[in-house]
Write an enzyme that holds these catalytic residues in place. Structure first.
Site, PDB file in Angstrom:
ATOM      1  N   SER A   1       0.793  -1.103  -0.105  1.00 42.93           N
ATOM      2  CA  SER A   1      -0.035  -0.073  -0.138  1.00 42.93           C
ATOM      3  C   SER A   1       0.916   1.126  -0.086  1.00 42.93           C
ATOM      4  CB  SER A   1      -0.859  -0.005   1.238  1.00 42.93           C
ATOM      5  OG  SER A   1      -1.557   1.361   1.416  1.00 42.93           O
TER       6      SER A   1
ATOM      7  N   TYR B   1      -1.934  -0.959  10.203  1.00 40.76           N
ATOM      8  CA  TYR B   1      -2.114  -1.108   8.853  1.00 40.76           C
ATOM      9  C   TYR B   1      -0.811  -0.403   8.011  1.00 40.76           C
ATOM     10  CZ  TYR B   1      -3.934  -0.746   4.039  1.00 40.76           C
ATOM     11  OH  TYR B   1      -3.967  -1.054   2.743  1.00 40.76           O
TER      12      TYR B   1
END
Length: 269
Positions: free
Chosen positions: A143, A156
């Protein structure tokens, strides 16, 4: 395109929808027989039937919950020992459960298990099998949060930073065995992960959300170009090169005998 059954196999995790489903489609059209890995049997079976009909591949279904050790072990076994497996797409992942201090512990544990532990163990299986067979590709979906910090995504962002550094270090380990490792760092993508985290994707800034199709096509183009790190939305590759140059400039000073003057009580005198 090779006949079905003689084609190489691509294992795609998180394949029941979104990015994983598009990867399965694109790889089938590139001559792979996809192994579709996810929890939702009905969705996987429907996708497999669709791919078999539209592409002539032999897609198969592997129902697995990659937060469970026994399911990780079962998928790992196939990746390592099936000689037809030549590509692994580690796409399965969970989004941020929110602020770490108030997010449910189980949600954070599941995120770390899926984003880090499962990805690492499947990559290990691929490294062992591909390394012995001296061919193969590992694609790890990270990401843009690997490079970006924001409140509400500590676990995350940390997990995706792990994916980036793990992938790059793994490439160094496998470079002499003809195994290629690519880390893909998407920005915002139009998937149902937003709704599952209670976010309306329409509330995101205009022009910031990429379609899953564009993301996967860009990532595969990056793979074709030999990129070990692909940032699908980055307009100018020179920006990444500048980032890399700045990181490399730090390296000679990351381990030194002497403490810098600013950390000494005497000011360095």
């Amino acid at each position: 395109m090779p006949e079905a059954g003689a084609r190489p196999v691509a294992v795609v995790t998180g394949a029941s929808r979104g990015i994983g489903a598009v990867y399965a489609d694109r790889l089938a059209r590139r001559g792979f027989d996809p192994v579709l890995v996810a929890r939702d049997h009905a969705r996987l079976q429907a996708l497999a039937e669709h791919l078999n009909t539209t592409t002539g591949c032999q897609a198969t279904v592997e129902v697995a919950d990659l937060t469970r050790d026994d399911d990780i072990a079962r998928v790992s076994e196939r990746i390592e020992h099936d000689p037809r497996v030549e590509l692994l797409v580690n796409n399965a992942g969970l989004g941020s459960p929110g602020l770490l201090a108030i997010s449910p512990r189980d949600a954070t544990d599941a995120l770390l298990q899926l984003n880090i532990v499962a990805l690492t163990r499947l990559s290990r299986a691929a490294a062992r099998g591909f390394g012995l067979r001296r061919r193969g590709t590992i694609v790890n979906i990270g990401s843009a949060f690997a490079l970006h910090l924001a409140a509400g995504c500590a676990a995350y962002a940390g997990s995706k930073a792990y994916v980036l550094h793990f992938s790059r270090a793994l490439q160094l380990e496998l470079s002499k065995r003809d195994v290629f490792v690519q880390a893909v760092l998407p920005g915002a993508v139009a998937t149902d992960i937003w709704a599952s985290n209670g976010i309306d994707p329409d509330s995101l800034p205009a022009g910031t959300v990429m379609t899953t199709e564009d993301l996967v096509d860009a990532a595969l183009a990056g793979l074709d170009h030999g990129e070990h790190v692909t940032i699908p939305s980055l307009p100018d590759a020179a920006d990444w090169e500048a980032f890399e140059s700045a990181r490399e400039a730090l390296l000679p000073n990351l381990s030194r005998e002497q403490v810098p003057a600013r950390y000494r009580a005497d000011g360095g005198g």
